[in-house]
Design a protein around this motif. Structure first.
Motif, short mmCIF file in Angstrom:
data_model
loop_
_atom_site.label_atom_id
_atom_site.label_comp_id
_atom_site.label_asym_id
_atom_site.label_seq_id
_atom_site.Cartn_x
_atom_site.Cartn_y
_atom_site.Cartn_z
N GLU A 66 27.18 -8.37 36.16
CA GLU A 66 28.16 -9.25 35.15
C GLU A 66 27.41 -9.46 34.02
OE1 GLU A 66 31.22 -10.94 38.87
OE2 GLU A 66 29.89 -12.17 37.82
N SER A 67 26.26 -9.84 33.90
CA SER A 67 25.58 -10.51 32.72
C SER A 67 24.66 -9.84 31.92
CB SER A 67 25.67 -11.98 32.91
OG SER A 67 24.60 -12.28 33.84
N SER A 68 23.97 -9.00 32.73
CA SER A 68 22.63 -8.55 32.04
C SER A 68 22.62 -6.94 32.05
CB SER A 68 21.39 -9.01 32.94
OG SER A 68 21.46 -10.41 33.15
N THR A 84 15.22 -6.06 30.90
CA THR A 84 13.70 -5.66 31.00
C THR A 84 12.83 -6.92 31.46
OG1 THR A 84 13.71 -4.04 29.10
CG2 THR A 84 11.59 -4.90 29.65
N GLU A 85 12.96 -7.98 30.92
CA GLU A 85 12.29 -9.24 31.60
C GLU A 85 12.82 -9.52 33.11
OE1 GLU A 85 9.90 -10.88 30.90
OE2 GLU A 85 10.25 -12.58 32.41
N GLU A 86 14.02 -9.44 33.61
CA GLU A 86 14.30 -9.40 34.61
C GLU A 86 13.49 -8.63 35.54
OE1 GLU A 86 18.13 -11.03 36.18
OE2 GLU A 86 19.06 -10.55 34.55
N HIS A 87 13.63 -7.18 35.24
CA HIS A 87 13.06 -6.40 35.90
C HIS A 87 11.27 -6.41 36.12
CE1 HIS A 87 11.69 -1.63 36.32
NE2 HIS A 87 12.68 -2.21 37.24
N GLU A 88 10.70 -7.03 34.94
CA GLU A 88 9.35 -7.08 35.00
C GLU A 88 8.96 -8.42 35.94
OE1 GLU A 88 7.29 -4.61 34.47
OE2 GLU A 88 8.92 -3.52 33.98
N GLU A 89 9.99 -9.41 35.88
CA GLU A 89 9.91 -10.55 36.78
C GLU A 89 9.95 -10.34 38.25
OE1 GLU A 89 9.01 -13.62 36.15
OE2 GLU A 89 9.22 -14.16 38.22
N ALA A 90 10.78 -9.33 38.60
CA ALA A 90 10.74 -8.61 39.91
C ALA A 90 9.46 -8.02 40.17
CB ALA A 90 11.70 -7.78 40.14
N ALA A 301 15.77 -3.49 41.80
CA ALA A 301 14.44 -4.39 41.88
C ALA A 301 14.71 -5.87 41.63
CB ALA A 301 13.45 -3.81 40.40
N ILE A 302 15.73 -5.95 40.80
CA ILE A 302 16.06 -7.51 40.79
C ILE A 302 16.70 -8.03 41.98
CG2 ILE A 302 17.97 -9.19 39.69
CD1 ILE A 302 17.60 -7.07 37.31
#
Ligand code: PLP
Length: 424
Positions: A66-68, A84-90, A301-302
């Motif tokens: 919905e938002s990223s 990208t940041e959310e993926h790498e945070e995962a 991944a998230i």
């Protein structure tokens, strides 16, 4: 669970001191559990096949779309950088969860099956040759047999399987005897999906390393139930699937020691896994991206990251204690049922209760239980060699998760009594 056990990669029983779970509160987090099947409350005991998803995971995936939503690694615009940041945070969440040294040691794949195929096709092809041996155990899932078989067939190598005893425990001395100078890699399940056996992985790694042999651990059935510390285990590779630990399907993890990953050739070719491309030659990206060709399952991944944080927020020691209680309770409850035999009675077990009836086929057990709203799995559980070892075609398997209750075990026992009545 003792501190010593935790340091060893947590292969022992949970500590009785752990604070009990508030299961009703946990159940409220899983929307799917609150429904009737055939007019009966759902009793979901098929967790070894796949687990249900908490709202935290469902919402993380929805929020992402919905938002990223954007493609990662290649964009300079806000959404791409955010995704990208959310993926790498995962990835960092997985690193913390497994206690890997670096997030670069975490490769996202589709699941355990793909993780093992990745290792056979890269490390395996580079290191296993004619006359060499790959050592597994007699309790592996097909996904930790067939990829090695393919490799061995291609290379003229031999696949060897260390035997298990009548309880479904690995014969460690036989395993040690099978290690020899021709052994190029060991692949072993941490927890058997068909028997529930917890393998002494730390000891296995120690034995293999004495021969200079690396070890891949199939952790598909371990990570939801016991705390895993890849540094304490000192394993070379560790594979697991998101969907078995309350995450989405289509996402999984291969942990590999950086020294191995850096030396391994790529798995699949395509976008993102390269540093440069000409028609003559390509150079490859650094790890882990070298092994992640094409657009990955970003939402998956998230979602996996959210699932692992959910598990962390409850605590694996408390989850292990709760599931250990359920397993003991269920084992005691079904053992006296006439004609019923439990398959898999090793001392160290997690989460799985497999059984057969002398006069009833497991599929009939599953069908009657389904009419009672109880979901279990019947069949060979993708472990045909285990069935062959016990000389049975199939088992009925109840498998537990953090949201199961003793009342659900009681419902299972009533359902099994009904099976007896029907087939009396
Ligand atoms: C022990 C074990 N290994 C591997 C797998 C394969 O997992 P996936 O189908 O998620 O790749 C399973 C799935 O049941 C399993 O139980």
């Amino acid at each position: 669970m003792t501190t010593a056990a935790r340091k060893l990669g947590s292969e022992s029983c949970p500590s009785p001191d752990t604070e009990p779970l508030d299961v009703e509160k946990i159940r409220a987090d899983f929307p799917i559990l609150h429904q009737q099947i055939h007019g009966k409350p759902l009793v979901y005991l098929d967790n070894a096949a796949t687990s249900q998803k908490p709202r935290a995971v469902i919402e993380a995936i929805t929020r992402y779309y919905e938002s990223s939503n954007a493609n990662i690694h290649r964009g300079v615009h806000f959404l791409s950088e955010h995704a990208t940041e959310e993926h790498e945070e995962a990835r960092r969440t997985v690193q913390r969860f497994l206690n890997a040294r670096s997030a670069n040691e975490i490769v996202f794949v589709r699941g355990t099956t793909e993780a093992i195929n990745l290792v056979t096709q890269t490390y395996g092809r580079a290191h296993v040759g004619a006359g060499d041996e790959v050592l597994i155990t007699g309790m592996e899932h097909h996904s930790d047999i067939v990829p090695w078989q393919l490799l061995c067939n291609e290379k003229g190598a031999k696949l060897r399987a260390a035997p298990i005893d009548d309880n479904g425990a690995l014969l460690l001395e036989e395993f040690a005897r099978l290690l020899n100078p021709r052994t190029k890699i060991v692949a072993v399940t941490h927890v058997s999906n068909a028997l529930g056996t917890i393998n002494p992985v730390r000891k296995i790694v120690e034995l293999a390393h004495q021969h200079g042999v690396p070890v891949l651990v199939d952790g598909a059935q371990a990570v939801p139930h016991i705390r895993v510390d890849v540094q304490a285990l000192d394993c070379d590779f560790y594979a697991f699937s998101g969907h078995k630990i309350y995450g989405p399907t289509g996402i999984g993890v291969l942990y590999g020691k950086a020294s191995h990953l850096n030396a391994m050739p790529p798995y699949q070719g395509g976008g993102d896994m390269i540093a440069s491309v000409t028609f003559e030659k390509s150079t490859y990206n650094k790890v882990p991206y070298k092994f992640e060709a094409g657009t990955p399952d970003i939402a998956g991944a998230i979602g996996l990251g959210a699932a692992l944080r959910y598990v962390e927020s409850i605590g694996l020691d408390r989850i292990a204690a709760h599931e250990h209680d359920l397993l003991e309770y269920a084992t005691q409850a079904i053992s006296p049922i006439p004609g019923l035999r439990i398959v898999g009675t090793a001392k160290e077990k997690a989460g799985v209760l497999s059984f057969v009836f002398d006069t009833v086929h497991p599929h009939d057990i599953g069908t009657i239980l389904d009419q009672e709203g109880i979901a279990i799995r019947t069949g060979h559980h993708c472990s045909q060699p285990v069935m062959q070892r016990f000389d049975i075609p199939a088992t009925a398997r109840a498998s537990f998760a953090l949201y199961n209750t003793r009342e659900e075990v009681d419902a299972l026992v009533r359902g099994i009594e009904k099976v007896r009545e029907v087939f009396a």
